[in-house]
Design an enzyme around this catalytic site. Structure first.
Site, PDB file in Angstrom:
ATOM      1  N   CYS A   2       0.804  -1.172  -0.106  1.00 32.27           N
ATOM      2  CA  CYS A   2       0.000   0.031   0.168  1.00 32.27           C
ATOM      3  C   CYS A   2       0.954   1.459   0.085  1.00 32.27           C
ATOM      4  O   CYS A   2       2.017   1.111   0.436  1.00 32.27           O
ATOM      5  CB  CYS A   2      -0.954   0.134   1.103  1.00 32.27           C
ATOM      6  SG  CYS A   2      -1.955  -1.372   1.638  1.00 32.27           S
ATOM      7  N   ARG A  27       2.349   0.633  -5.486  1.00 36.07           N
ATOM      8  CA  ARG A  27       2.116  -0.100  -4.384  1.00 36.07           C
ATOM      9  C   ARG A  27       0.901  -0.720  -4.098  1.00 36.07           C
ATOM     10  O   ARG A  27       0.847  -1.343  -3.164  1.00 36.07           O
ATOM     11  CB  ARG A  27       2.600   0.957  -3.177  1.00 36.07           C
ATOM     12  CG  ARG A  27       3.915   1.216  -3.088  1.00 36.07           C
ATOM     13  CD  ARG A  27       4.117   1.901  -1.674  1.00 36.07           C
ATOM     14  NE  ARG A  27       5.467   1.858  -1.259  1.00 36.07           N
ATOM     15  CZ  ARG A  27       5.807   1.197  -0.159  1.00 36.07           C
ATOM     16  NH1 ARG A  27       4.813   0.712   0.467  1.00 36.07           N
ATOM     17  NH2 ARG A  27       6.985   1.338   0.236  1.00 36.07           N
ATOM     18  N   TRP A  72      -3.174  -2.309  -1.618  1.00 38.35           N
ATOM     19  CA  TRP A  72      -3.135  -3.725  -1.995  1.00 38.35           C
ATOM     20  C   TRP A  72      -3.637  -4.673  -0.763  1.00 38.35           C
ATOM     21  O   TRP A  72      -3.031  -4.527   0.199  1.00 38.35           O
ATOM     22  CB  TRP A  72      -1.625  -4.053  -2.248  1.00 38.35           C
ATOM     23  CG  TRP A  72      -1.547  -5.463  -2.982  1.00 38.35           C
ATOM     24  CD1 TRP A  72      -1.751  -5.776  -4.081  1.00 38.35           C
ATOM     25  CD2 TRP A  72      -0.998  -6.703  -2.293  1.00 38.35           C
ATOM     26  NE1 TRP A  72      -1.606  -7.128  -4.428  1.00 38.35           N
ATOM     27  CE2 TRP A  72      -0.871  -7.699  -3.098  1.00 38.35           C
ATOM     28  CE3 TRP A  72      -0.698  -6.800  -0.988  1.00 38.35           C
ATOM     29  CZ2 TRP A  72      -0.749  -8.797  -2.725  1.00 38.35           C
ATOM     30  CZ3 TRP A  72      -0.166  -8.138  -0.774  1.00 38.35           C
ATOM     31  CH2 TRP A  72      -0.298  -9.030  -1.587  1.00 38.35           C
ATOM     32  N   ASN A  96      -0.294   0.800   6.466  1.00 42.57           N
ATOM     33  CA  ASN A  96       0.528  -0.075   5.517  1.00 42.57           C
ATOM     34  C   ASN A  96       1.306  -1.251   6.415  1.00 42.57           C
ATOM     35  O   ASN A  96       1.894  -0.720   7.280  1.00 42.57           O
ATOM     36  CB  ASN A  96       1.641   0.752   4.734  1.00 42.57           C
ATOM     37  CG  ASN A  96       2.551   0.081   3.681  1.00 42.57           C
ATOM     38  OD1 ASN A  96       2.109  -1.014   3.426  1.00 42.57           O
ATOM     39  ND2 ASN A  96       3.524   0.618   3.375  1.00 42.57           N
ATOM     40  N   GLY A  97       1.057  -2.412   6.077  1.00 43.79           N
ATOM     41  CA  GLY A  97       1.667  -3.528   6.948  1.00 43.79           C
ATOM     42  C   GLY A  97       0.557  -4.436   7.173  1.00 43.79           C
ATOM     43  O   GLY A  97      -0.441  -4.585   6.619  1.00 43.79           O
ATOM     44  N   GLU A 457      11.490 -16.818 -16.521  1.00 38.78           N
ATOM     45  CA  GLU A 457      11.004 -15.329 -16.478  1.00 38.78           C
ATOM     46  C   GLU A 457      10.057 -15.147 -17.617  1.00 38.78           C
ATOM     47  O   GLU A 457       9.121 -14.521 -17.278  1.00 38.78           O
ATOM     48  CB  GLU A 457      12.096 -14.649 -16.819  1.00 38.78           C
ATOM     49  CG  GLU A 457      11.994 -13.032 -16.751  1.00 38.78           C
ATOM     50  CD  GLU A 457      11.127 -12.545 -15.710  1.00 38.78           C
ATOM     51  OE1 GLU A 457      10.926 -12.979 -14.865  1.00 38.78           O
ATOM     52  OE2 GLU A 457      10.729 -11.292 -15.815  1.00 38.78           O
ATOM     53  N   LYS A 461       6.301 -13.731 -16.822  1.00 34.17           N
ATOM     54  CA  LYS A 461       5.778 -12.595 -17.571  1.00 34.17           C
ATOM     55  C   LYS A 461       4.546 -12.912 -18.087  1.00 34.17           C
ATOM     56  O   LYS A 461       3.352 -12.162 -17.840  1.00 34.17           O
ATOM     57  CB  LYS A 461       6.572 -12.151 -18.526  1.00 34.17           C
ATOM     58  CG  LYS A 461       6.956 -10.592 -18.913  1.00 34.17           C
ATOM     59  CD  LYS A 461       7.723  -9.931 -17.669  1.00 34.17           C
ATOM     60  CE  LYS A 461       7.599 -10.317 -16.414  1.00 34.17           C
ATOM     61  NZ  LYS A 461       8.701  -9.709 -15.531  1.00 34.17           N
ATOM     62  N   GLU A 464       1.689 -13.449 -15.541  1.00 28.01           N
ATOM     63  CA  GLU A 464       1.379 -12.121 -14.969  1.00 28.01           C
ATOM     64  C   GLU A 464       0.460 -11.165 -15.728  1.00 28.01           C
ATOM     65  O   GLU A 464      -0.479 -10.788 -14.880  1.00 28.01           O
ATOM     66  CB  GLU A 464       2.695 -11.590 -14.520  1.00 28.01           C
ATOM     67  CG  GLU A 464       2.769 -10.301 -13.800  1.00 28.01           C
ATOM     68  CD  GLU A 464       4.007  -9.854 -13.399  1.00 28.01           C
ATOM     69  OE1 GLU A 464       4.939 -10.193 -14.247  1.00 28.01           O
ATOM     70  OE2 GLU A 464       4.226  -8.969 -12.409  1.00 28.01           O
ATOM     71  N   HIS A 480       9.534 -36.104 -17.734  1.00 29.66           N
ATOM     72  CA  HIS A 480       9.526 -36.761 -16.261  1.00 29.66           C
ATOM     73  C   HIS A 480       8.148 -36.525 -15.597  1.00 29.66           C
ATOM     74  O   HIS A 480       8.103 -36.349 -14.578  1.00 29.66           O
ATOM     75  CB  HIS A 480      10.749 -36.567 -15.582  1.00 29.66           C
ATOM     76  CG  HIS A 480      11.841 -36.958 -16.138  1.00 29.66           C
ATOM     77  ND1 HIS A 480      12.269 -38.173 -16.116  1.00 29.66           N
ATOM     78  CD2 HIS A 480      13.040 -36.182 -16.707  1.00 29.66           C
ATOM     79  CE1 HIS A 480      13.332 -38.334 -16.964  1.00 29.66           C
ATOM     80  NE2 HIS A 480      13.824 -37.201 -17.123  1.00 29.66           N
ATOM     81  N   LYS A 580       3.479  -3.538  -7.729  1.00 26.55           N
ATOM     82  CA  LYS A 580       4.663  -3.621  -7.967  1.00 26.55           C
ATOM     83  C   LYS A 580       5.527  -3.671  -6.741  1.00 26.55           C
ATOM     84  O   LYS A 580       6.566  -4.488  -7.180  1.00 26.55           O
ATOM     85  CB  LYS A 580       5.064  -2.277  -8.708  1.00 26.55           C
ATOM     86  CG  LYS A 580       6.409  -2.338  -9.131  1.00 26.55           C
ATOM     87  CD  LYS A 580       6.590  -1.601 -10.627  1.00 26.55           C
ATOM     88  CE  LYS A 580       8.162  -1.734 -11.345  1.00 26.55           C
ATOM     89  NZ  LYS A 580       7.930  -3.224 -12.107  1.00 26.55           N
TER      90      LYS A 580
END
Ligand code: M6R
Length: 585
Positions: A2, A27, A72, A96-97, A457, A461, A464, A480, A580
């Protein structure tokens, strides 16, 4: 997580807070809200969704004092009612937290109360209201002492012509500007408003009025905290002619490489010193930063022949890792604020390891912990999905591996790579593959060795930004187990940049094709492209050798993810459920 911004100004506060929140949306963007204080009354507007949802209501908010929040969601789903600020009695707060003992506090102090929201934060404002006896600082301290978890809390109170703040494990900065004084969760909120800022320490409290900023330690002694320049510039919200930041930032990757190389000398000496005698390397980070660490592991082991492990920071910090004074711990973080990475670096420091930060944020929590900072010069990254910062990290880590091994860096070669990266960004056509991915039931990114690290990666991406299920897999492991998932709805994106391993990886291509899966091959090798062109979609990238290939192949994979997301109507800049900067565990 946040974002928080609060101020006590000589002018109207709500539009300044709104501007600060816009800068902080990285955030979180599940909801946003602002509370202002005018003539002894608090007014609040809050809405589920992005900060822009507040734009039409900020006119309703009078007063020169206020607090704002972009959320968030952790406790309680995204909704209007769970949005901050939360209010009780004479108070409104933003937090925030995470308050870990929230249920115990509710049970002990408010056994019969109906809480309005499902958040852990509302208990804070209820406690303030309960313990307030006319002294705001004392009440805030009393409440903070009851909380366990992490918090940055900023408060307004109808009795006080200013804002108050307290912090533990979540950042709070304070600063002064021409129009008054501020508290915020991080520097970009105050970009263009405060030339200088101070970072509060854990348990610090602050009282911020129009005229001054006073800081107190956990014993309520007034203290001064170092003042430093606010290097954050207002994020360039210009899209540079692109429809999304993601595309704009992918296009900036070549500059991230070139600029990171250009500033490396600032760290080189210190790096040489700290690397000397290191007999083991542990690389740590989260998400994309961890993935760039997987590439670096290959550099370090190949060039320096020093054992190197890459560890996800959230795992590293809870596994009682073996770390000693000759261990070099490399913590990678674009933001420098990721809670798990910051704590992993702290743990390494406590164990006397040598800690290097590789970061795009020169003044962050991480840089405050590290012995040496290797700068990533990617510039501000707005899109939640990391793109150009990955390129900058790989360049920085390549240079770091060279220092560790005593290899000389060929900076001309790096310039050339930056140019090839530009060519790739400008000329690579991935439309057909994006179309394949958009129609698929699942996408498997395959590769061997360094290409496997890049495949991970690529997969991160794609999932996401497009929400298509995806996995990154070592090409040799497919048979496998994962091969059971391949059918005509599956797509495999296979990365082949190494002559040495091409034949082996091609086996995986055959295995997918014979199970009716569709295949796309990202390769710099003419021989591979020629051989597979009739049976697979080919993305031909520049051939730039094995080690630096991630700087080119990753760009092709980023473009695939971007285009797929756009085809599916997703917002690649603000994917659902994400933020982010992940400053909670
Ligand atoms: O700021 P950091 O590099 O520490 O962030 C770590 C991850 O949260 C981040 O890389 C995340 O995985 C990206 N959104 C992926 O695109």
């Amino acid at each position: 997580m946040c974002g928080i911004v609060g101020c006590a100004l000589k002018r109207r506060a709500s539009d300044i807070i709104y501007g600060g929140l816009k800068q902080l949306e990285y955030r979180g963007y599940d909801s946003a809200g602002i509370a202002t204080l005018s003539k002894g009354r608090i007014s609040i507007v809050k809405r589920q969704g992005k900060v822009e949802k507040l734009e039409n209501c900020i006119g309703e908010l009078c007063g020169n004092i206020g607090i704002g929040h972009t959320r968030w969601a952790t406790h309680g789903k995204p909704s209007d009612v769970n949005a901050h600020p939360h209010a009780a009695g004479k108070f409104a707060i933003v937090h925030n937290g995470i308050i870990e003992n929230c249920s115990e506090l509710k049970e002990k102090y408010f056994p019969d109360a109906d809480f309005l929201s499902d958040t852990d934060s509302e208990v804070i404002v209820r406690l303030l209201d309960k313990f307030y006896d006319g002294d705001l600082l004392n009440a805030l301290k009393k409440v903070a002492d009851l909380l366990t978890g992490s918090y940055a809390i900023v408060v307004i109170c109808t009795d006080y012509a200013g804002i108050a703040a307290v912090k533990y494990k979540s950042p709070v900065i304070v600063g002064s500007g021409a129009d008054g004084n501020y508290a915020a969760s991080d520097a970009p909120a105050l970009a263009g408003l405060c030339r200088e800022i101070s970072v509060l320490e854990d348990n610090d409290l602050a009282l911020v009025t129009q005229d001054d900023v006073r800081v107190f330690d956990g014993n309520l002694n007034e203290v001064s905290r170092a003042v430093r320049p606010n290097l954050a510039t207002p994020a360039n919200l210009d899209l540079g002619g692109c429809p999304h930041y993601m595309l704009k930032e992918i296009r900036e990757s070549p500059y991230a490489i070139a600029n990171t190389c250009a500033v490396f000398h600032t760290a080189e000496r210190e790096l040489e010193k700290i690397c000397s005698g290191a007999d083991r390397v542990i690389i740590t980070g989260c998400g994309t930063a961890y993935n760039s660490g997987l590439v670096a592991k290959r550099y370090i082991e190949q060039f320096a022949r020093i054992p190197c492990e890459a560890e996800i920071a959230g795992e590293f910090r809870y596994k009682n890792p073996i770390v000693g004074e000759n261990t070099l711990v490399v913590a990678i973080s674009q933001s420098g604020e990721t809670a798990d990475t910051v704590e992993a670096a702290r743990l390494a420091k406590r164990a006397n390891a040598r800690v290097v930060a590789v970061t795009n944020a020169p003044y962050s929590q991480l840089t405050g912990i590290a012995d040496v900072v290797v700068p990533v010069a990617a510039g501000p990254e707005i899109c939640v999905a990391a793109t150009k910062s990955y390129a900058g990290q790989i360049a920085a880590l390549y240079l770091l591996a060279n220092v560790l091994s005593g290899r000389a860096t060929d900076f001309e070669e790096m310039q050339k790579i930056s140019r090839l990266c530009k060519e790739t960004v400008e000329n690579t056509d991935i439309s057909a593959i994006a179309d394949m991915c958009a129609r698929s039931g699942g996408v498997y990114f395959l590769g061997r060795d360094i290409d496997y690290a890049v495949a991970l990666e690529g997969s991160l991406k794609l999932k996401e930004v497009s929400y298509i299920p995806s996995e990154g897999y070592p090409a040799g492991e497919l048979k496998h187990g994962t091969l059971a998932l391949i059918d005509e709805n599956a797509v495999a994106v296979v990365v082949i940049t190494s002559e040495r391993l091409a034949g082996k990886t091609e086996n995986a291509v055959e295995q997918v094709l014979s199970r009716k899966g569709k295949v796309a091959v990202v390769t710099g090798l003419e021989s591979v492209a020629k051989k597979l062109k009739d049976r697979a979609e080919i993305v031909k990238i520049c051939d730039c050798g094995e080690y630096l290939s991630p700087l080119i192949s990753s760009v092709a994979l980023q473009l695939i993810a971007y285009k797929t997301a756009v085809m599916l109507g997703r917002d690649p800049d603000k994917p659902r459920n994400l933020a982010k900067s992940v400053t909670v565990e």
